[in-house]
Motif scaffolding. Structure first.
Motif, mmCIF file in Angstrom:
data_model
loop_
_atom_site.group_PDB
_atom_site.id
_atom_site.type_symbol
_atom_site.label_atom_id
_atom_site.label_comp_id
_atom_site.label_asym_id
_atom_site.label_seq_id
_atom_site.Cartn_x
_atom_site.Cartn_y
_atom_site.Cartn_z
ATOM 1 N N UNK A 77 0.829 -1.257 -0.139
ATOM 2 C CA UNK A 77 0.110 0.029 -0.105
ATOM 3 C C UNK A 77 0.678 1.325 -0.108
ATOM 4 N N UNK A 78 1.961 1.281 0.705
ATOM 5 C CA UNK A 78 2.814 2.333 0.641
ATOM 6 C C UNK A 78 3.383 2.511 -0.488
ATOM 7 N N UNK A 79 3.686 1.567 -1.152
ATOM 8 C CA UNK A 79 4.421 1.509 -2.733
ATOM 9 C C UNK A 79 3.426 2.183 -3.584
ATOM 10 N N UNK A 116 5.039 13.536 11.764
ATOM 11 C CA UNK A 116 6.488 12.882 11.631
ATOM 12 C C UNK A 116 7.217 12.593 12.697
ATOM 13 N N UNK A 117 7.374 11.292 13.014
ATOM 14 C CA UNK A 117 8.277 10.974 14.102
ATOM 15 C C UNK A 117 9.449 10.193 13.635
ATOM 16 N N UNK A 118 10.371 10.378 14.372
ATOM 17 C CA UNK A 118 11.680 9.925 13.974
ATOM 18 C C UNK A 118 12.339 9.233 15.220
ATOM 19 N N UNK A 119 12.700 8.107 15.122
ATOM 20 C CA UNK A 119 13.591 7.431 16.212
ATOM 21 C C UNK A 119 14.848 6.959 15.797
ATOM 22 N N UNK A 120 15.795 7.589 16.418
ATOM 23 C CA UNK A 120 17.365 7.448 16.098
ATOM 24 C C UNK A 120 17.889 6.087 16.924
ATOM 25 N N UNK A 121 17.958 5.292 16.383
ATOM 26 C CA UNK A 121 18.544 3.854 16.996
ATOM 27 C C UNK A 121 19.636 3.463 16.974
ATOM 28 N N UNK A 158 11.806 6.589 10.408
ATOM 29 C CA UNK A 158 10.832 7.755 10.435
ATOM 30 C C UNK A 158 9.566 6.941 9.999
ATOM 31 N N UNK A 159 8.466 7.676 10.860
ATOM 32 C CA UNK A 159 7.010 7.250 10.635
ATOM 33 C C UNK A 159 6.341 8.208 10.273
ATOM 34 N N UNK A 168 6.614 4.794 6.335
ATOM 35 C CA UNK A 168 7.730 4.357 7.287
ATOM 36 C C UNK A 168 8.979 3.692 6.295
ATOM 37 N N UNK A 169 9.952 4.111 7.007
ATOM 38 C CA UNK A 169 11.351 3.759 6.297
ATOM 39 C C UNK A 169 12.426 4.287 7.395
ATOM 40 N N UNK A 170 13.584 3.617 6.877
ATOM 41 C CA UNK A 170 14.386 3.896 7.745
ATOM 42 C C UNK A 170 16.156 4.155 6.822
ATOM 43 N N UNK A 171 16.837 4.910 7.509
ATOM 44 C CA UNK A 171 18.174 5.251 6.705
ATOM 45 C C UNK A 171 19.162 5.379 7.601
ATOM 46 N N UNK A 172 20.332 4.669 7.236
ATOM 47 C CA UNK A 172 21.519 4.609 8.098
ATOM 48 C C UNK A 172 22.123 5.918 7.985
ATOM 49 N N UNK A 173 22.610 6.563 9.036
ATOM 50 C CA UNK A 173 23.349 7.905 9.037
ATOM 51 C C UNK A 173 24.719 7.871 9.920
ATOM 52 N N UNK A 174 25.627 8.580 9.613
ATOM 53 C CA UNK A 174 26.687 8.583 10.431
ATOM 54 C C UNK A 174 26.877 10.027 11.158
#
Length: 176
Positions: A77-79, A116-121, A158-159, A168-174
């Motif tokens: 559905x998101x796609x 918009x909610x972001x969780x840094x994991x 992030x949601x 919702x998705x995620x991205x790896x950051x430095x």
């Protein structure tokens, strides 16, 4: 007859000759040595396994597994919604940065009124995660500054919740 000072009048016992070792006498010792090496290696591996465990585990893994088909339907559905989402993380100082997410719909129209909610994991240790609600900044952009406990790799999950659907998705950051 002569008297010996070391034995007195007793005759010397006959010298015992050692019997030669039988062929292969060392084979049981090879087995003992191999097992000792195996035990030592296992001991080292157990030590590193116990001392390097970070405590991360999936909570409620069985329940999450049962919802897998629902997750696949949500991804389809998101796609189909075709939102254009551009997450960005910019390090400003050591352990500090700015999170910004730009959201547009399938036609490129700005999506405002979204939550918009972001969780840094922290992927390699627990207890450092942070959750932020990003305010709307205008032009389809949501953002906020963040200060994290540690430098290194983080997963930015992030949601986005909107009246027309969720994303919702995620991205790896430095983080420097």
């Amino acid at each position: 007859m002569s008297i010996s000072t070391t034995t007195g009048n007793r005759p010397l016992p006959p010298k015992r000759l050692k019997a030669p070792r039988q062929p292969g006498w060392y084979i049981p010792w090879i087995f003992v040595g191999v097992f000792m090496v195996v035990l030592a290696v296992n001991g080292v591996m157990v030590h590193f396994a116990v001392s390097s465990w970070t405590g991360i585990e999936t909570e409620n893994h069985f329940i999450k597994g049962l919802g897998y088909n629902n997750d696949l339907a949500g991804a389809r559905a998101q796609a189909e919604r075709g939102w254009q989402v551009q997450p960005d993380f910019t390090s400003t100082e050591p352990r500090k940065g700015v999170i910004a997410i730009t959201v547009r719909d399938k036609q490129g129209q700005i999506l405002k009124d979204a939550a918009v909610t972001v969780t840094m994991i922290r992927p390699i240790s627990e207890g450092h995660d942070k959750t932020l609600s990003l305010p709307y900044l205008g032009e389809g952009r949501y953002g906020a500054p963040v200060e994290l406990d540690l430098e290194g790799q983080w997963d930015m999950r992030f949601v986005i919740t909107h009246a027309t659907g969720d994303y919702q998705d995620r991205k790896r950051v430095w983080v420097q």
